[in-house]
Design an enzyme around this catalytic site. Structure first.
Site, PDB file in Angstrom:
ATOM      1  CG  HIS A   1     -23.905 -10.748  15.664  1.00 35.70           C
ATOM      2  ND1 HIS A   1     -23.610  -9.533  16.237  1.00 35.70           N
ATOM      3  CD2 HIS A   1     -24.181 -10.485  14.359  1.00 35.70           C
ATOM      4  CE1 HIS A   1     -23.703  -8.574  15.326  1.00 35.70           C
ATOM      5  NE2 HIS A   1     -24.041  -9.135  14.182  1.00 35.70           N
TER       6      HIS A   1
ATOM      7  CG  ASP B   1     -20.395  -7.252  10.069  1.00 37.44           C
ATOM      8  OD1 ASP B   1     -20.485  -8.069   9.137  1.00 37.44           O
ATOM      9  OD2 ASP B   1     -21.379  -6.757  10.655  1.00 37.44           O
TER      10      ASP B   1
ATOM     11  CG  HIS C   1     -24.819  -5.307  12.308  1.00 38.37           C
ATOM     12  ND1 HIS C   1     -24.875  -5.836  11.030  1.00 38.37           N
ATOM     13  CD2 HIS C   1     -25.936  -4.563  12.456  1.00 38.37           C
ATOM     14  CE1 HIS C   1     -25.985  -5.428  10.427  1.00 38.37           C
ATOM     15  NE2 HIS C   1     -26.638  -4.644  11.271  1.00 38.37           N
TER      16      HIS C   1
ATOM     17  CG  ASP D   1     -22.600  -5.927   7.138  1.00 40.27           C
ATOM     18  OD1 ASP D   1     -21.381  -5.664   7.170  1.00 40.27           O
ATOM     19  OD2 ASP D   1     -23.198  -6.462   8.088  1.00 40.27           O
TER      20      ASP D   1
END
Length: 334
Positions: A154, A190, A192, A279
């Site tokens: 990110h 991932d 996200h 995740d």
């Protein structure tokens, strides 16, 4: 498989984050890395490659902010960890701002990523871990794993966010390019979307970025990761986003991953950087996909079958009791 990690990566431990309107315990805790290391066993201490590979990706002013902001925050009389509370949402003018509150907004994406006195050191050694894994692969290893903590995807060239401070996947990709790799692909699996990685390589044709992730219409980071985002300028066609609905299971995930691998194969990389987040597991407390522990081994085998030299960089995964087993399943399958 060689695995790299430095205990200094555990020092970063913010107390709280802003999540869904309230301050809650910080989810990206040192216990995540400890749980992974306990299951995978001994790791190698990374070599210190210095700041140059970091500065090849990240803005020098941003790096200075990471180093100095906690002391400046305390000197200004601010309590707790550094956390932005005002952001330039329309555009970021090239102003020479000095007040720490303004800089906290200038260099951050959200209020879920506090900066402590230990954050720079932990992020620095996370970057050194991925650099050591990258150089191991460049030297002939089939694959290497970097237990990156804090994670990285990110973080943009000049902003932190989503628990990320230095973009480990981007640092690895650029280091490989600088070492002579003609083309590098990044596969991000991932939960996200890796907005920072996409931003960094958005207009470049030498690094291909493919991501499968929860649909940003429903999940963080919302403003990146939609299917129509394909890059621009020299990078047109070297960004591929494959959003998935909440509740997606192995079949849908594997189909999307297969499409990503086909696109990467057409690109023809010399090396693959794999942003791996656990995740996507069915019991993750902040995510909503439905992969099982056994699924990770199958997904990893699909990637490994492509035959590319691969650097695996750890990203998310917040169900600590299951995290080690999920990572072990993936590495074992690979």
């Amino acid at each position: 498989m060689r695995c790299f990690f430095d205990s200094r990566q555990l020092a970063h431990a913010p107390a709280k984050e802003l999540h869904n309107g309230s301050f809650v315990d910080y989810a990206e805790t040192p216990a995540r890395a400890a749980a992974i290391q306990q299951v995978i066993g001994a790791t190698e201490t990374p070599r210190d490659h210095g700041e140059a590979p970091i500065l090849a990706i990240h803005d020098a002013g941003y790096v200075d902010f990471l180093k100095t902001a906690p002391a400046r925050w305390a000197a200004a009389g601010r309590p707790g960890d550094v956390m932005g509370y005002i952001w330039p949402i329309t555009r970021r003018r090239p102003l020479k701002l000095d007040r720490i509150d303004a800089l906290a907004g200038r260099y951050s994406l959200d209020a879920s990523t506090p900066l402590t006195a230990d954050s720079w050191g932990s992020a620095y050694w996370s970057a050194q871990s991925v650099l050591s894994a990258t150089h191991a692969v460049l030297a002939g290893e089939r694959a290497a794993f970097a237990l990156c903590r804090p994670p990285g995807h990110h973080a943009g060239a000049d902003y932190l966010g989503g628990y990320c401070y230095l973009n480990t996947a981007a640092i690895a990709a650029q280091a490989a390019r600088d070492a002579g790799a003609r083309r590098v692909a990044i596969l991000d699996i991932d939960y996200h979307h890796g907005n920072g990685t996409q931003d960094i390589f958005w207009a470049r044709g030498d690094v291909f970025y493919a991501s499968l992730h929860a649909d940003p219409a429903t999940d963080y980071p919302f403003f990146w990761g939609h299917a129509d985002e394909i890059g621009e300028e020299a990078g047109v066609g070297t960004t591929l986003n494959l959003p998935l609905p909440q509740g997606a299971t192995l079949d849908a995930f594997r189909r999307a991953q297969g499409a990503a691998l086909e696109a990467i194969a057409r690109f023809g990389p010399d090396l693959l950087v794999l942003s791996f987040g656990a995740d996507t597991w069915e019991g993750d407390p902040i995510s909503h996909l439905k992969l099982t522990t056994a699924d990770y081994g199958l997904l990893a085998r699909d990637i490994a079958a492509c035959g590319w030299p691969t650097v695996i960089a750890m990203e998310g995964g917040y169900a600590i009791d299951a995290l080690g087993a999920n990572v072990a399943s993936f590495l074992g399958g690979f």
